[in-house]
Each structure stands twice: as C-alpha cells, then as structure tokens.
Design a protein around this motif. Structure first.
Motif, PDB file in Angstrom:
ATOM      1  N   LEU A  30       3.987  -9.842  16.403  1.00 12.15           N
ATOM      2  CA  LEU A  30       3.744  -8.495  16.919  1.00 12.15           C
ATOM      3  C   LEU A  30       2.521  -7.855  16.278  1.00 12.15           C
ATOM      4  CD1 LEU A  30       7.319  -7.018  17.313  1.00 12.15           C
ATOM      5  CD2 LEU A  30       5.657  -7.469  19.110  1.00 12.15           C
ATOM      6  N   LEU A  85      -0.382  -9.356  17.919  1.00  8.28           N
ATOM      7  CA  LEU A  85      -0.477  -8.887  19.296  1.00  8.28           C
ATOM      8  C   LEU A  85      -1.017  -7.477  19.382  1.00  8.28           C
ATOM      9  CD1 LEU A  85       2.804 -10.321  20.767  1.00  8.28           C
ATOM     10  CD2 LEU A  85       0.485 -11.100  21.166  1.00  8.28           C
ATOM     11  N   ALA A  86      -0.700  -6.637  18.410  1.00  6.93           N
ATOM     12  CA  ALA A  86      -1.232  -5.276  18.412  1.00  6.93           C
ATOM     13  C   ALA A  86      -2.752  -5.315  18.340  1.00  6.93           C
ATOM     14  CB  ALA A  86      -0.652  -4.479  17.243  1.00  6.93           C
ATOM     15  N   ALA A 123      -4.031  -6.695  21.716  1.00  5.06           N
ATOM     16  CA  ALA A 123      -3.918  -5.686  22.773  1.00  5.06           C
ATOM     17  C   ALA A 123      -5.035  -4.666  22.660  1.00  5.06           C
ATOM     18  CB  ALA A 123      -2.561  -4.994  22.701  1.00  5.06           C
ATOM     19  N   LEU A 177       2.445  -7.057  26.221  1.00  5.31           N
ATOM     20  CA  LEU A 177       1.404  -6.377  25.446  1.00  5.31           C
ATOM     21  C   LEU A 177       1.485  -4.860  25.544  1.00  5.31           C
ATOM     22  CD1 LEU A 177      -1.656  -8.683  26.172  1.00  5.31           C
ATOM     23  CD2 LEU A 177      -0.327  -8.530  24.060  1.00  5.31           C
ATOM     24  N   LEU A 192       4.326  -3.977  23.258  1.00  7.02           N
ATOM     25  CA  LEU A 192       4.265  -4.751  22.016  1.00  7.02           C
ATOM     26  C   LEU A 192       5.634  -5.323  21.666  1.00  7.02           C
ATOM     27  CD1 LEU A 192       1.839  -2.587  19.871  1.00  7.02           C
ATOM     28  CD2 LEU A 192       1.329  -4.666  21.168  1.00  7.02           C
TER      29      LEU A 192
END
Length: 141
Positions: free
Chosen positions: A12, A15-16, A19, A111, A114
């Motif tokens: 995560l 991914l933040a 994104a 995304l 999240l």
C-alpha cells in the motif's frame, strides 16, 4: 497473519507513491494500448479460464469480454481494452468476475481507494457490490 499484514502495508505504501505519480503523469482517462502486455491474452466472451491462468471478466458469471494472465506478470488494467464497460474503455474499474487457476496469489489493487485484496490460488470471486469495478492493477505474490 502478521506477515500478510506487513506485506500488505508495504504494498500500500508503494501504491500510494505510484498513484500519485500516475495521477500527475497520465490524463484522467488513459487510452488502452494497441498491443497487449506480456503474459496477457484475450479470451472469447464467456470462455472458461484455462489452466495455469488468472482470468478476469467484465461481467458477473464469468461472461463478457475477458482476458487471461499468466502468473508472475503484473498488469496495469488501463492497458487492456474492454468495450462496453461502465468505468471507461479499459479493464480498469470494469472487472466483475475473477478466476485464479494458477499456483500463485494474485493481488488485486484499487488505486483510488489505496486498497488491496488477495485472490488465492484455485479460488474465484464474483465481486461484491462494494468492490465491483474497482480494480486498477494486478500484481503477484
């Protein structure tokens, strides 16, 4: 369980960042690529999921446009054309059914929120209403 939680937290966090980069680098509705990403192939509408493949279907009950993905190939669903979807012209935010016929765990990534969800080997899901049409990216563990 702690190992899964730690792995999910790391994913995560990554991914933040992804994104944020994606949001600034891409237009709001990216056009699908002409060639499919490596490890991805088209299925006929409603075709059963082949062995050693993860399959994603636009519609419930494993129907509508679909793709197969070989284990180990991460896929940006914005790169997969998917006509007739409510979330845009790609598979991103347009998948309702999943089948994992691989020996690996698939990580379904949303995304926008999240969030990640795991799809274990040999399992399939029909998306519940709160998660339907939310996956943007497929990763593997």
């Amino acid at each position: 369980m702690r190992r899964i939680t730690t792995t999910a937290a790391r994913l995560l966090t990554g991914l933040a960042v992804a994104a944020a980069v994606t949001a600034t680098a891409l237009p709001a509705q990216a056009a699908p690529r002409l060639a499919l990403p490596e490890g991805v192939f088209r299925l006929a509408d409603g075709q059963p999921c082949p062995w050693a493949t993860l399959c994603l279907y636009r519609d419930y009950n494993r129907s509508g446009p679909a793709y197969g993905v070989r284990a180990g190939y991460d896929v940006d669903l914005f790169d997969l054309p998917m006509p007739g979807g409510v979330g845009g012209p790609t598979a991103a935010n347009n998948v309702s059914s999943w089948v994992n016929r691989t020996g690996s765990t698939a990580v379904l990534v949303d995304l926008r929120r999240l969030r990640i969800r795991l799809l274990l080997p040999g399992r399939s899901i029909e998306e519940p209403p709160g998660d339907n049409d939310t996956v943007d990216f497929l990763r593997w563990r």
